[in-house]
Design a protein around this motif. Structure first.
Motif: not given
Length: 65
Positions: A2-12, A61-65
């Protein structure tokens, strides 16, 4: 995945909310993506980004093998 989202403000990145006894709150930010909060809800993240003046980014996101 699934798609996931994040909030970014400058470098944070958004990490959460810190509430105080006086019912005030502040946004907690981090410079480490691993500590940031990821969300599957684009609408929720978009509102949060508007509140703090940040931008929404899609995280692949990718599955690690």
């Amino acid at each position: 995945m699934k798609n996931v989202y994040i909030v970014r403000l400058g470098d944070l990145y958004y990490k959460g909310i810190d509430a105080s006894i006086t019912n005030d709150y502040r946004y907690v930010m981090t410079d480490n993506l691993n500590d940031a909060i990821l969300s599957e809800s684009f609408d929720d993240v978009k509102k949060l980004a508007e509140d703090i003046g940040g931008k929404v980014y899609k995280v692949n996101l990718e599955k690690a093998e």
